[in-house]
Scaffold this motif. Structure first.
Motif, mmCIF file in Angstrom:
data_model
loop_
_atom_site.group_PDB
_atom_site.id
_atom_site.type_symbol
_atom_site.label_atom_id
_atom_site.label_comp_id
_atom_site.label_asym_id
_atom_site.label_seq_id
_atom_site.Cartn_x
_atom_site.Cartn_y
_atom_site.Cartn_z
ATOM 1 N N GLU A 1 -2.435 -6.229 -10.534
ATOM 2 C CA GLU A 1 -2.717 -4.649 -11.241
ATOM 3 C C GLU A 1 -4.831 -5.676 -10.205
ATOM 4 O OE1 GLU A 1 -3.099 -2.561 -13.175
ATOM 5 O OE2 GLU A 1 -0.909 -3.224 -14.049
ATOM 6 N N ARG B 1 0.611 -0.957 0.201
ATOM 7 C CA ARG B 1 -0.091 0.388 -0.051
ATOM 8 C C ARG B 1 1.286 1.282 0.018
ATOM 9 N NH1 ARG B 1 -5.107 -0.610 4.216
ATOM 10 N NH2 ARG B 1 -5.298 -2.862 3.483
ATOM 11 N N ARG C 1 2.723 2.158 -3.794
ATOM 12 C CA ARG C 1 1.683 2.664 -3.784
ATOM 13 C C ARG C 1 1.256 4.262 -4.161
ATOM 14 N NH1 ARG C 1 -0.789 -1.247 -6.955
ATOM 15 N NH2 ARG C 1 0.019 -3.454 -5.951
ATOM 16 N N LEU C 2 0.863 4.112 -2.607
ATOM 17 C CA LEU C 2 0.856 5.917 -2.124
ATOM 18 C C LEU C 2 2.036 6.430 -2.523
ATOM 19 C CD1 LEU C 2 -0.683 5.641 1.120
ATOM 20 C CD2 LEU C 2 -1.498 6.570 -0.812
ATOM 21 N N ARG C 3 3.483 5.901 -2.659
ATOM 22 C CA ARG C 3 4.338 6.832 -2.765
ATOM 23 C C ARG C 3 4.673 6.841 -4.054
ATOM 24 N NH1 ARG C 3 8.042 8.848 -4.882
ATOM 25 N NH2 ARG C 3 10.099 9.223 -3.656
ATOM 26 N N PHE C 4 4.517 5.780 -4.976
ATOM 27 C CA PHE C 4 4.936 5.690 -6.867
ATOM 28 C C PHE C 4 4.075 5.846 -7.850
ATOM 29 C CE2 PHE C 4 8.854 3.893 -4.689
ATOM 30 C CZ PHE C 4 9.786 4.456 -4.716
ATOM 31 N N GLY C 5 2.969 5.580 -6.948
ATOM 32 C CA GLY C 5 1.475 5.880 -7.819
ATOM 33 C C GLY C 5 1.407 4.724 -8.675
ATOM 34 N N ASP C 6 1.375 4.917 -10.194
ATOM 35 C CA ASP C 6 1.125 4.376 -11.254
ATOM 36 C C ASP C 6 2.670 3.677 -11.280
ATOM 37 O OD1 ASP C 6 -2.007 4.782 -11.017
ATOM 38 O OD2 ASP C 6 -1.409 6.268 -13.378
ATOM 39 N N LYS C 7 3.497 3.996 -10.872
ATOM 40 C CA LYS C 7 4.665 3.414 -11.861
ATOM 41 C C LYS C 7 5.017 1.905 -10.620
ATOM 42 C CE LYS C 7 9.395 3.762 -11.877
ATOM 43 N NZ LYS C 7 9.813 2.321 -13.097
ATOM 44 N N LYS D 1 5.730 -1.305 -8.723
ATOM 45 C CA LYS D 1 6.720 -1.905 -7.967
ATOM 46 C C LYS D 1 6.159 -3.243 -7.229
ATOM 47 C CE LYS D 1 9.227 2.187 -7.584
ATOM 48 N NZ LYS D 1 10.700 2.211 -8.307
#
Ligand SMILES: Cc1ncc(C[n+]2csc(CCOP(=O)(O)OP(=O)(O)O)c2C)c(N)n1
Ligand code: SF4
Length: 299
Positions: free
Chosen positions: A227, A110, A113-119, A121
């Motif tokens: 995804e 989680r 996802r917050l830190r890197f958005g769509d990139k 990881k």
């Protein structure tokens, strides 16, 4: 966690050790590499302190080669044999308390996802059957019910290998182990079914006797978790030490297990065909009076 961490910092190139140079120049980071090219590139995991012939190490090696973006992947593990190898790989590894791995991975996935958005990881948990089905069971199941977007891989050697051979929930009924001398009284836990009930988006079993299948299953699991939601892989990995399998017979044991999985006889897995036959016979004998009592005919 990006390609930058496997590049040389300006001016340091000529001072870096050979191993590191090999990794930067011939490693798989940022390239599309397949298990069929093994031996032709510098692997992310090469040296490890696990037992000679250990199938778990082969599996971990194959799984890491199969990660779709190793430069953007973090592995999470726990106590058990597997962490001895995973922690030697040239990708970040997070090691928590025994059984905490799916809780740690939930927060990590989680946070990324917050830190890197769509990139993308990717977070991949690799833990033993004891860590997954016994001690970490509640956290594993809850992460699946919450549909956390990471992959859980069980390194299922059907024993607590790292502590000398106690039975786990994944040991087969009847198995006698060094620290379970009376034989296991209960069935192997059906973690595959539990993963399905808990809503995992992708569930699969693998055996490292088939590297191409390991590769395809791991890639699918990581991409689907990225995804869609939780994915679960149950990897059977023969423990030659605790099951006293001669080193040169480890792949035969893996072939045999693969055959049983493919034929639907998985609950009757045992370390040799002879033991499996005895086990099936015992099981039929145990159920016969019940079938008779309810009027079911046996062929
Ligand atoms: C809280 C806690 N309890 C017990 C242990 C001791 N311990 C270390 S590894 C292990 C068993 C590991 O078995 P499994 O998860 O099946 O992995 P394997 O070693 O077979 O790969 C145990 C009980 C520990 N490290 N922490
Ligand atoms: S005890 Fe078993 S699982 Fe652990 S390293 Fe040795 S062979 Fe592998």
């Amino acid at each position: 966690m990006s390609l930058d961490y496997v590049k040389f910092s300006g001016g340091f190139e000529k001072f870096m050790p050979k191993e590191y140079r090999d990794m930067v120049e011939h490693g798989p980071f940022g390239k599309k590499i397949s298990v069929s090219q093994m031996g032709a590139f510098k692997e992310i995991l090469e040296e490890h302190p696990m037992c000679a012939g250990c199938a778990m190490t082969l599996f971990i090696r194959l799984a890491i080669i199969a990660f779709p973006n190793p430069e953007d992947t973090i592995t999470v593990g726990t106590a058990g044999c597997g962490r001895l190898a995973i922690s030697q790989a040239a990708i970040p590894f997070v090691y928590g308390n025994y059984g905490d791995q799916n809780g740690v991975a939930s927060g990590l996935s989680r946070g990324l996802r917050l830190r890197f958005g769509d990139k993308p990881k990717d977070v991949v948990v690799m833990a033993g059957d004891g860590g997954t089905a016994d001690i970490g069971f509640a956290q594993v199941l809850h992460s699946w019910f919450r549909k956390e977007r990471f992959t859980t891989i069980m390194l299922d050697n059907e024993v607590y290998g790292n502590t000398g051979g106690q039975e786990s929930g994944m040991t087969n009924r009847g198995a006698v182990l060094k620290m379970a001398p009376l034989g296991k009284k209960f069935e192997k836990m059906d973690m595959l079914q539990m993963a399905k009930v808990a809503g995992c988006a992708y569930v699969a079993t693998v055996v490292p006797n088939n590297p191409r299948r390991v590769e395809s299953v791991i890639k699918k699991a990581v991409l689907i978790a990225r995804e869609v939601g939780s994915t679960y892989i149950q990897a059977y990995t023969s423990c030659n030490i605790e099951y006293a399998i001669p080193t040169d017979k480890v792949m035969e044991d893996d072939d045999f297990r693969a055959m049983l999985i493919a034929s639907g006889l998985e609950p009757y897995r045992h370390s040799t065909p002879e033991k499996t036959r005895q086990f099936v016979e015992q099981d039929i004998a145990r159920w016969t009076p019940v079938f008779r009592a309810i009027g079911l005919k046996l062929n």
